[in-house]
Design a protein around this motif. Structure first.
Motif, PDB file in Angstrom:
ATOM      1  N   VAL A  20       0.812  -1.215   0.000  1.00 28.68           N
ATOM      2  CA  VAL A  20       0.000   0.000   0.000  1.00 28.68           C
ATOM      3  C   VAL A  20       0.848   1.268   0.000  1.00 28.68           C
ATOM      4  O   VAL A  20       0.361   2.343  -0.381  1.00 28.68           O
ATOM      5  CB  VAL A  20      -0.961   0.033   1.215  1.00 28.68           C
ATOM      6  N   LEU A  78      -0.133   5.375  -1.505  1.00 24.93           N
ATOM      7  CA  LEU A  78      -0.604   6.425  -0.605  1.00 24.93           C
ATOM      8  C   LEU A  78      -0.490   7.834  -1.205  1.00 24.93           C
ATOM      9  O   LEU A  78      -1.410   8.644  -1.033  1.00 24.93           O
ATOM     10  CB  LEU A  78       0.152   6.355   0.728  1.00 24.93           C
ATOM     11  N   PHE A 115      -0.094  14.043   4.082  1.00 24.14           N
ATOM     12  CA  PHE A 115       0.596  12.790   3.744  1.00 24.14           C
ATOM     13  C   PHE A 115       1.457  12.259   4.886  1.00 24.14           C
ATOM     14  O   PHE A 115       1.467  11.045   5.127  1.00 24.14           O
ATOM     15  CB  PHE A 115       1.448  12.977   2.488  1.00 24.14           C
ATOM     16  N   VAL A 117      -0.855  10.278   7.160  1.00 25.44           N
ATOM     17  CA  VAL A 117      -1.344   9.035   6.557  1.00 25.44           C
ATOM     18  C   VAL A 117      -0.229   7.996   6.488  1.00 25.44           C
ATOM     19  O   VAL A 117      -0.435   6.814   6.768  1.00 25.44           O
ATOM     20  CB  VAL A 117      -1.915   9.316   5.157  1.00 25.44           C
ATOM     21  N   ALA A 118       0.970   8.440   6.133  1.00 22.51           N
ATOM     22  CA  ALA A 118       2.085   7.505   5.990  1.00 22.51           C
ATOM     23  C   ALA A 118       2.602   7.009   7.335  1.00 22.51           C
ATOM     24  O   ALA A 118       3.068   5.871   7.443  1.00 22.51           O
ATOM     25  CB  ALA A 118       3.221   8.170   5.217  1.00 22.51           C
ATOM     26  N   SER A 168     -10.362   1.614   4.368  1.00 19.01           N
ATOM     27  CA  SER A 168      -9.445   2.465   3.614  1.00 19.01           C
ATOM     28  C   SER A 168      -9.822   2.516   2.139  1.00 19.01           C
ATOM     29  O   SER A 168      -9.750   3.572   1.501  1.00 19.01           O
ATOM     30  CB  SER A 168      -8.012   1.952   3.769  1.00 19.01           C
ATOM     31  N   LEU A 210      -9.160   7.800   5.362  1.00 13.73           N
ATOM     32  CA  LEU A 210      -8.000   6.987   4.997  1.00 13.73           C
ATOM     33  C   LEU A 210      -7.015   6.911   6.159  1.00 13.73           C
ATOM     34  O   LEU A 210      -6.481   5.841   6.455  1.00 13.73           O
ATOM     35  CB  LEU A 210      -7.327   7.585   3.758  1.00 13.73           C
ATOM     36  N   ARG A 253      -5.839   3.563   8.182  1.00 13.21           N
ATOM     37  CA  ARG A 253      -4.434   3.179   8.359  1.00 13.21           C
ATOM     38  C   ARG A 253      -4.069   3.056   9.837  1.00 13.21           C
ATOM     39  O   ARG A 253      -3.275   2.205  10.219  1.00 13.21           O
ATOM     40  CB  ARG A 253      -3.534   4.219   7.678  1.00 13.21           C
ATOM     41  N   TRP A 296      -6.085   3.260  -6.936  1.00  6.72           N
ATOM     42  CA  TRP A 296      -5.472   2.884  -5.664  1.00  6.72           C
ATOM     43  C   TRP A 296      -6.446   2.115  -4.788  1.00  6.72           C
ATOM     44  O   TRP A 296      -6.035   1.303  -3.963  1.00  6.72           O
ATOM     45  CB  TRP A 296      -4.984   4.131  -4.928  1.00  6.72           C
TER      46      TRP A 296
END
Length: 449
Positions: free
Chosen positions: A30, A34, A47, A50-51, A92, A101, A105, A163
């Motif tokens: 994934v 992202l 980001f 999320v990461a 997600s 999202l 995660r 995605w």
């Protein structure tokens, strides 16, 4: 491997291997999708959150899984973690906003932490001592194929379809093995060899684990901007980590007390070095050397193979081989990798030098990681393999967050002072020698009696 795949352990081992394979596939596949996902959801500025929230949440999942494994056996948190992983992949995939999202995660990180700790605890509870190193080596080997094919396949799926297809596909792949693991571990023929008992070792509070996970997530959000609001969030996250992290770890971890505390500290140091190299070296190659992405992809592939090969070697050494000596060797190999990365950052050096540092560092981790896990199970209080596994997972994640954060701060400080990228990277890599050498020096404090 005859003993490992005997009638008693065959079903459980096959189930664990399938779980680790799919966990690795979900964790690695994934990641390339992202950036596309947050762009489509109009949340590029978030980001970092999320990461990074997956790792932050796995801190909570590790403690939750460890508590549960000690209380009623590792099979229950493992089964729940697998089911939860499927559900969060669906959440997600159906995201209508970047916050959904991020939430998916985060919960997926909780499930991942539960799964990783539960498998280690299950091996410690149910497998004979002579089979544990081989079982742990097999678990590491189950990440080889996901690390080789996961990112490129996910990238192709995102390009050809979307995605969302990556998340839906991973949920479908994980559903059947999840059901199989639940069925296998419900059988009466598979039971932990030891019965959990009470002892005086302090148990970390789940509320404390939640505070630490929240602190890590706030820090990730704070990194998404440099205005006053983001800096305040970053400061709040750091304050939570300072206040509560020590309560999740064995007493004496920060002073490397002999036994489990030193083992837990070593896991954080070594993981921090390795994953910081894996983050900064590709960044340097792509942004500073204009190296083609395929080259960095080959570096990741070589690192995965090197980790698996070193793990395979340590699993076949004589049982009497002192595990702490393998930690010394692995930490020394990591220090050599750091030197390679620093040299590779100098102007005029071929990119292959820096790229090879990832492969060398992975070889060290292949020796370190299973050996430290075996030592942690050896030092675990009777019936508390889940607690030991949880502490190891917690400090591994903390090591990744903190070492990378400090190295990045050093790099940015050099850039702010007017230095070029080469000096910044060299300083950041040079800093990694400190935890690497410290791990080699402190390894004797983790030795088993």
């Amino acid at each position: 491997m005859e003993g490992l795949f005997s009638r008693t352990y065959r079903a459980a081992t096959a189930g664990f291997a399938a779980v680790m394979f799919l966990t690795g596939l979900a964790a690695l596949a994934v990641v390339p999708t992202l950036p596309t996902a947050v762009r489509d959801l109009d949340g590029v500025e978030l980001f970092p959150l999320v990461a990074g929230c997956f790792v932050a949440a796995s801190l909570l999942g590790g403690v939750l899984g460890g508590h549960w494994a000690d209380r009623s056996g590792a099979h229950r948190p493992l089964a729940v973690g697998m089911v939860l992983a499927v559900l969060t992949l669906l959440v997600s995939a159906a995201s209508g906003s970047v916050w959904q999202l991020a939430a998916g995660r985060f919960v997926d990180g909780v499930a991942g932490g539960m799964i990783a700790v539960s498998i280690n605890a299950a091996i410690g509870q149910a497998y004979p001592d002579r089979l544990q190193p081989r079982a742990l080596a097999l678990m590491s080997a189950c990440w080889i194929i996901p690390s080789l094919v996961g990112p490129p396949l996910a990238g192709l799926a995102a390009e050809w379809w979307s995605w969302r297809a990556v998340f839906y596909g991973l949920a479908a792949l994980t559903a059947l093995p999840a059901l199989a693991v639940v069925a296998v571990l419900r059988r009466r023929s598979w039971q932990p060899a030891s019965v959990p008992v009470q002892d005086d070792t302090p148990r970390p509070s789940l509320m404390v684990a939640l505070a630490v996970s929240a602190g890590a997530a706030l820090g990730q959000y704070g990194a998404s901007g440099w205005d006053t609001r983001h800096l305040l969030f970053a400061a709040a996250g750091l304050a939570l980590l300072v206040l509560f992290v020590s309560q999740l770890l064995p007493t004496g971890t920060w002073r490397a007390a002999r036994g489990l505390p030193a083992t837990v500290l070593l896991r954080g140091l070594s993981s921090g070095v390795f994953f910081t190299l894996e983050a900064l070296v590709p960044l340097m190659l792509v942004t500073g050397r204009d190296v083609a992405p395929v080259v960095t992809g080959l570096a990741f592939t070589g690192a995965a193979l090197a980790w698996a090969a070193a793990s395979w070697v340590q699993g076949r050494l004589p049982q009497r081989t002192p595990r702490h000596r393998l930690v010394v060797v692995g930490a020394s190999v990591q220090a050599a990798a750091v030197v390679l990365a620093a040299v590779g950052s100098l102007p005029g050096m071929p990119p292959v030098i820096a790229a090879s540092s990832m492969v060398v560092a992975a070889s060290g981790m292949g020796l370190l990681a299973p050996s430290l896990t075996v030592l942690s199970l050896t030092h675990a209080p009777h019936g508390r393999q889940g607690y030991a596994s949880s502490a190891m997972q917690t400090n591994q994640n903390l090591g990744q967050i903190l070492v990378l954060g400090v190295a990045s701060a050093v790099f940015n400080a050099f850039l702010s002072a007017g230095s070029n990228d080469h000096a910044g990277y060299a300083a950041a890599f040079g800093l990694l020698l400190v935890p690497g050498i410290l791990a080699a020096v402190l390894a004797t404090r983790a030795r088993s009696s």
